[in-house]
Design a protein around this motif. Structure first.
Motif, PDB file in Angstrom:
ATOM      1  N   ARG A 170      -7.260  30.145   1.510  1.00 19.95           N
ATOM      2  CA  ARG A 170      -6.002  30.657   0.942  1.00 19.95           C
ATOM      3  C   ARG A 170      -5.815  32.148   1.190  1.00 19.95           C
ATOM      4  NH1 ARG A 170      -7.296  27.105  -3.568  1.00 19.95           N
ATOM      5  NH2 ARG A 170      -7.918  28.925  -4.779  1.00 19.95           N
ATOM      6  N   GLY A 171      -6.898  32.857   1.479  1.00 18.72           N
ATOM      7  CA  GLY A 171      -6.813  34.284   1.788  1.00 18.72           C
ATOM      8  C   GLY A 171      -6.267  34.580   3.175  1.00 18.72           C
ATOM      9  N   LEU A 172      -6.118  33.550   4.005  1.00 18.35           N
ATOM     10  CA  LEU A 172      -5.555  33.741   5.351  1.00 18.35           C
ATOM     11  C   LEU A 172      -4.035  33.817   5.254  1.00 18.35           C
ATOM     12  CD1 LEU A 172      -7.696  31.113   7.298  1.00 18.35           C
ATOM     13  CD2 LEU A 172      -7.792  33.596   7.598  1.00 18.35           C
ATOM     14  N   ASP A 173      -3.464  34.957   5.566  1.00 13.73           N
ATOM     15  CA  ASP A 173      -2.004  35.116   5.504  1.00 13.73           C
ATOM     16  C   ASP A 173      -1.277  34.158   6.433  1.00 13.73           C
ATOM     17  OD1 ASP A 173      -2.188  37.135   3.609  1.00 13.73           O
ATOM     18  OD2 ASP A 173      -2.148  38.741   5.108  1.00 13.73           O
ATOM     19  N   SER A 174      -1.909  33.803   7.544  1.00 14.12           N
ATOM     20  CA  SER A 174      -1.268  32.937   8.535  1.00 14.12           C
ATOM     21  C   SER A 174      -1.206  31.473   8.087  1.00 14.12           C
ATOM     22  CB  SER A 174      -2.038  33.000   9.861  1.00 14.12           C
ATOM     23  OG  SER A 174      -3.371  32.518   9.676  1.00 14.12           O
ATOM     24  N   LEU A 175      -2.094  31.053   7.188  1.00 11.70           N
ATOM     25  CA  LEU A 175      -2.212  29.638   6.844  1.00 11.70           C
ATOM     26  C   LEU A 175      -0.988  29.142   6.085  1.00 11.70           C
ATOM     27  CD1 LEU A 175      -4.132  27.199   7.082  1.00 11.70           C
ATOM     28  CD2 LEU A 175      -4.962  27.781   4.796  1.00 11.70           C
ATOM     29  N   ARG A 176      -0.381  28.072   6.595  1.00 12.00           N
ATOM     30  CA  ARG A 176       0.788  27.463   5.959  1.00 12.00           C
ATOM     31  C   ARG A 176       0.456  26.121   5.326  1.00 12.00           C
ATOM     32  NH1 ARG A 176       1.958  31.515   5.230  1.00 12.00           N
ATOM     33  NH2 ARG A 176       3.025  32.977   6.546  1.00 12.00           N
ATOM     34  N   GLU A 177      -0.534  25.394   5.894  1.00  9.51           N
ATOM     35  CA  GLU A 177      -0.900  24.087   5.342  1.00  9.51           C
ATOM     36  C   GLU A 177      -2.406  23.857   5.443  1.00  9.51           C
ATOM     37  OE1 GLU A 177       2.609  20.878   5.852  1.00  9.51           O
ATOM     38  OE2 GLU A 177       1.879  21.718   7.753  1.00  9.51           O
TER      39      GLU A 177
END
Length: 192
Positions: free
Chosen positions: A124-131
């Motif tokens: 969840r700390g990855l800004d790029s992650l959407r799903e």
């Protein structure tokens, strides 16, 4: 295989792990050996990867499978079962990716708690992650956690759906395709 020091830095882990024949994950300075997976795990991973690779053809995104590292933070490196990145920096790297838009983990009894808990918290700390997608091959459960407009991840339970809907890459995969080859499988933990 040489044993890693009790605690190590990210760079020390990457240097050490690149010399090892086996894969290891790194979390908060500790190293964890990757264990072998059950056949149904491999089938579902292969199905999802093949479906995504096909659906992303001609687009500026690529799907990767199990053997690629994703750096989540300065203290975490994981090997997602399947992930997709559309970031130009990732598409030029050879070993360590950092900007996935989609991560898929296929659950097993031994990894389920970590995949749902600490690993998801780190992802969840990855800004790029959407799903973030969790697939249980035994129950055919499929959970999609999708980042909303407030930046929070919301659960979209797709276990009873006809298709796995992946908004992050504008793709759908029929559930029959996700679970192809595992219908009617009996769970056998011998040797797993």
């Amino acid at each position: 295989m040489s044993l890693p020091p009790a605690k190590m830095s990210l760079q020390a882990f990457l240097d050490w792990e690149n010399q090892q024949p086996e894969r290891h994950e790194f979390y908060r300075g500790e190293v964890f050996a990757m264990v072998g997976a059950r056949r149904v795990h491999g089938i579902v991973v292969g199905n999802v990867f093949a479906a995504l690779k096909s659906r992303l053809r001609g687009r500026p995104c690529q799907a990767f499978v199990e053997s690629m590292k994703v750096r989540v933070a300065d203290d975490a490196v994981f090997y997602p079962d399947v992930f997709v990145t559309c970031d130009a920096r990732d598409l030029r790297t050879e070993m360590v990716f950092a900007h996935p838009v989609l991560i898929v983990e296929v659950l097993s009894a031994s990894t389920q708690a970590f995949d749902r808990g600490a690993k998801f918290a780190a992802y969840r700390g990855l800004d790029s992650l959407r799903e973030y997608v969790l697939i249980d091959p035994d129950t055919r459960g499929v959970e999609v956690f999708r980042r909303n407009e407030r930046g929070l991840f919301e659960l979209h339970d797709q276990g009873g759906a006809a298709a796995l809907t992946l908004a992050s890459v504008d793709a759908g995969i029929p559930m029959d395709e996700v679970f192809e080859g595992v219908q009617g499988e009996a769970r056998d933990d011998a040797g797993a």
